[in-house]
Design an enzyme around this catalytic site. Structure first.
Site, PDB file in Angstrom:
ATOM      1  N   SER A  26     -30.144 -27.243 -23.801  1.00  0.00           N
ATOM      2  CA  SER A  26     -31.405 -26.880 -24.501  1.00  0.00           C
ATOM      3  C   SER A  26     -32.522 -25.860 -24.049  1.00  0.00           C
ATOM      4  O   SER A  26     -33.217 -25.492 -24.866  1.00  0.00           O
ATOM      5  CB  SER A  26     -32.213 -28.188 -24.664  1.00  0.00           C
ATOM      6  OG  SER A  26     -31.497 -29.272 -25.562  1.00  0.00           O
ATOM      7  N   GLU A  84       0.695  -1.292   0.110  1.00  0.00           N
ATOM      8  CA  GLU A  84       0.133  -0.117   0.164  1.00  0.00           C
ATOM      9  C   GLU A  84       0.728   1.152  -0.132  1.00  0.00           C
ATOM     10  O   GLU A  84       0.366   2.401  -0.522  1.00  0.00           O
ATOM     11  CB  GLU A  84      -0.966   0.058   1.122  1.00  0.00           C
ATOM     12  CG  GLU A  84      -2.027  -1.060   1.225  1.00  0.00           C
ATOM     13  CD  GLU A  84      -3.149  -0.800  -0.017  1.00  0.00           C
ATOM     14  OE1 GLU A  84      -3.389   0.245  -0.254  1.00  0.00           O
ATOM     15  OE2 GLU A  84      -3.404  -1.611  -0.587  1.00  0.00           O
TER      16      GLU A  84
END
Length: 826
Positions: free
Chosen positions: A395, A121
């Site tokens: 399907s 950071e």
């Protein structure tokens, strides 16, 4: 006369001498004065700038100290945001003040853990005084290049300032205030104190604040000294985007982010290359501590994601800034769904600890509101919302890709004829998995009811892939360029679709062709009751009303006897839908087991999608059953949900062309002619232009009828006979101009016996096509629903749950070749 030389006084010169040197010395005094004046002005300007800078710096410091003094004990977390249902009842509090946090002193935080956060950071944390001016310079350069504010350049101290006192708006004013607080913090606190505050305040996603709480929640670790390198790197990677990089919500993205952190740790000499490589490979498994008792957590997690997308606020702000989020949830429906998903009997039993998973979402198709959602079994443990994850639809994609677009052309209707014949389309050779393999020319209603693959591929090839892709796009499903092949007719997609996409698309069929925006949020108000976001509908008419009506008529047969989705039926309710199954698709591995099973369906009131399968599929993690289990889940949940909904009817468009139907053949008679060893067939003519007749025959012992002739007159002599055989016949009327075939006539049976007169026996049944052993009708369907005409009665017997997956799609590979360039793509 010689005059003595008079000495020239020092400092004087003769006129001639002055004249000789006058060119160089002229104007030297004034220029020198100007330079002095410029230097003086520059001095004063610099002095003034320095004074301004000092004053500005002091003002910044004083502003930061003022804010610190006024708000030292104030945390945004004290203002918990709440979530309410559609009736305004509170269902969740997103962040309790002081909750989900356990403070740990810095001397109990391992040095490697501290250094990992610093390396990730703010690597210059121990060098700057709260604001990293070098970092700001780099960020400004990147912002200029990108022409937008893309780089934050916030130090750990600035992040702490923001978390303690500010919101997350990325504005110059907020960044300036953040910097002033950071400078003030550095004046009052040591680096270790600042790091301690930071590690105890930052947000780690899933409602967890602080390093100790996060370690316990994600890894079951209570002593931070027991954290492993891969766990440290995972935690250090979260603050950048907690909802994205936490390992429960997004394990793959978390793993990628961990790799970035490990690289930073290695580059800064914190770990060895071997440690880096080993830590990067570790696969995260959810901890026991991550199991929460929150109600409706699937739905609430989705609400938070939607709120972030709609408002631009961070998850931490949404949790802790006192917002009131009004949602679309129906808590009774949500409870019913969660109850069924908690029932282990609804799912196949796995061979190990990896459970068969599932997901379900229900949407009100009339306005797009999501009323219930479950992202998976034990969702609070897994945290992987499968409602928004892509899977192969099989399907269940046929109405979207094949039948819907075909009807939209205006050339096809539920009673139109499609081909069900074994054939190849270029190098692509689909096959049926039905017990009765191929039936020849059949009505579209039968093709979708029995989920016949070849018919679907034939139909898409007839209308053109382009029309299918455009229709899907209109329904909110944009497919990849790689999907431009006939495998999409059976749901063979490059990336798959999500249950949320499917429920939205089917909702348009249920709602007269109008596509809604699925949403879980009605409105968001701040802690002063000011509405900051409100949902506004952007519904679109994406197909003809007739198309949605006819697709609905087609899908009714799927849930009726003889269809693949009979287990989705709900007593007293009109249900339509489509099953979907995808086969294993594992290279060099042949099996009848399945990868994904679906049921997507709707009633006049609500639309729902159900998916089941394993998160990760391999040879030992496949489903034994087919789509019937998804259909059963649909029925179990929806039957409870619909108890609270008044019955409605599907919309019927005006102007349906009832004269497009072809009447059925009547008066069929058959007689054996011994002289010619033939059967003479006669029937009554059918009214209509250009009507022809198709004659179907089945020999005793054969499973299927097959077409033996198509004639223009209402009579036919069948000469292709053998003695000592029994034959059954029926006839249909066909009109080429509307591409429709009538329902089958009554059947007649004739036995050919050498040397004997033969009288045709009575019909072998009451006019219905006899089902074979699987329960599937062996002839054209007897339930086509033509507007203005009552459907024929269904066949008897139990509805089949096909073990041979008639609705399945096999991923392209050895068993299902990819479509090649010689297949016509329109």
């Amino acid at each position: 006369m010689n005059h003595p030389e008079v000495p020239i006084p020092s400092g004087q010169t003769t006129r001639n001498t002055k004249k000789a040197k006058g060119g160089k010395g002229k104007g030297k005094g004034p220029r020198k004065g100007r330079k002095k004046a410029a230097l003086i002005w520059l001095f004063f300007i610099l002095l003034f700038a320095a004074v301004i800078a000092v004053v500005g710096y002091l003002l910044v410091i004083l502003n930061g100290q003022r804010i610190l003094s006024a708000n030292e004990n104030k945390l945004n977390l004290d203002q918990a945001s709440i979530v309410v249902d559609r009736n305004g009842n509170e269902i969740a509090k997103l962040a309790m003040a002081g909750g989900n946090r356990e403070v740990v002193p810095v001397n109990e935080i391992p040095k490697l853990l501290q250094d990992a956060f610093v390396a990730t950071e703010d690597k210059r944390f121990y060098e700057h005084g709260g604001v990293d001016f070098l970092g700001i310079g780099r960020a400004l350069v990147k912002d200029v290049i990108a022409r937008s504010a893309v780089e934050g350049a916030s130090t750990i101290t600035q992040q702490l300032a923001k978390n303690l006192f500010l919101n997350a708006d990325k504005t110059v004013f907020r960044k300036g205030t953040e910097a002033s607080i950071a400078l003030a913090l550095e004046q009052q606190k040591s680096k270790q104190e600042i790091l301690e505050l930071y590690l105890n305040r930052i947000y780690f996603g899933k409602g967890q604040y602080g390093i100790k709480t996060a370690a316990k929640y994600y890894f079951d670790v209570t002593d931070l000294n027991e954290l492993k390198i891969w766990q440290i790197a995972t935690l250090a990677g979260m603050p950048k985007a907690p909802s994205v990089y936490n390992p429960i919500n997004n394990p793959e993205k978390s793993m990628d982010r961990r790799g970035v952190v490990l690289k930073l740790m290695y580059d800064q000499g914190l770990i060895t290359e071997k440690e880096k490589d080993e830590a990067a490979k570790h696969v995260y498994k959810p901890s026991k501590s991550s199991k929460a008792d929150d109600k409706y957590i699937s739905f609430i997690d989705y609400v938070l994601d939607e709120a972030q997308e709609r408002t631009g606020l961070s998850e931490e702000e949404l949790r802790s800034a006192g917002y009131k989020i009004t949602t679309t949830i129906d808590t009774k429906a949500q409870n019913a769904m969660e109850k069924e998903f908690a029932n282990n009997d609804r799912f196949e039993k796995s061979v190990d600890e990896q459970k068969v998973q599932g997901a379900m979402v229900i949407m009100d198709q009339h306005d797009g509101s999501l009323i219930a959602m479950v992202g998976g079994r034990d969702y609070e443990t897994q945290g992987w919302n499968r409602v928004t994850k892509q899977r192969q639809p099989g399907s269940s994609f046929k109405p979207i890709m094949d039948y819907g677009p075909a009807i939209e052309t205006g050339k096809y209707f539920p009673w139109s004829t499609v081909q069900d014949v074994k054939k190849c389309f270029g190098n692509y050779c689909p096959s049926n998995s039905n017990r009765n393999k191929y039936l020849g020319d059949i009505p579209m209603s039968q093709a979708i009811k029995e989920s016949r693959n070849v018919s679907a591929v034939w139909l898409l090839n007839e209308i053109g892939i382009g029309k299918g892709l455009a229709f899907a796009d209109n329904l909110g499903i944009k497919l990849d360029k790689e999907d431009r092949n006939l495998a999409v007719a059976l749901g063979g997609l490059t990336r798959g679709v999500t249950p949320l996409q499917m429920v939205r698309a089917y909702g348009a069929f249920a709602n007269g062709g109008k596509l809604q925006d699925p949403h879980s949020i009605v409105a968001i108000a701040d802690n002063k009751n000011k509405v900051i976001y409100e949902f506004k509908s952007n519904a679109k008419q994406v197909m003809k009303e007739n198309t949605s009506f006819y697709v609905t008529e087609l899908l009714k047969g799927v849930v009726q006897k003889g269809g693949t989705g009979t287990r989705a039926a709900i007593s007293g309710r009109e249900v339509v839908g489509k099953t979907g199954t995808t086969q294993a698709g594992i290279p060099d591995y042949k099996t009848s087991k399945n990868r994904d099973v679906w049921f997507v369906g709707y009633t006049p009131e609500l639309t729902a999608a159900v998916w089941m399968g394993y998160d990760k599929t391999d040879k030992t993690h496949l489903l034994d059953g087919s789509s019937g289990q998804a259909a059963s889940m649909f029925s179990a949940v929806m039957s409870k949900v619909l108890e609270n909904y008044k019955k409605q009817s599907f919309p019927v468009p005006s102007g349906l062309q009832e004269d497009e139907k072809v009447g059925a053949v009547t008066g069929l008679m058959a007689a054996y002619m011994p002289e010619s060893v033939s059967v003479e067939l006669k029937w009554n003519p059918v009214e209509g232009d250009n009507v022809t007749y198709k004659v179907y025959r089945k020999e005793a012992g054969e499973p299927d009828f097959r077409k033996v002739a198509e004639v223009s007159d209402p009579a036919y002599d069948d000469l292709a006979l053998l003695p000592d055989q029994t034959f059954t016949y029926y006839v249909t009327a066909y009109q080429a101009s509307s591409n429709q075939e009538s329902a089958p006539s009554e059947k007649v049976t004739v036995t050919i016996t050498s040397g004997m007169d033969n009288t045709p026996p009575p019909d072998e049944n009451d006019g219905n096509t006899p089902p074979d052993e699987s329960g599937e009708p062996s002839g054209p369907p007897i339930d086509i629903n033509i507007p203005g005409e009552s459907p024929s009665p269904p066949s008897e017997g139990e509805s089949p749950i096909p073990s041979d997956n008639p609705d399945s799609w096999q991923p392209p590979g050895e068993n299902l070749n990819s479509v090649q360039g010689d297949v016509p793509l329109q």
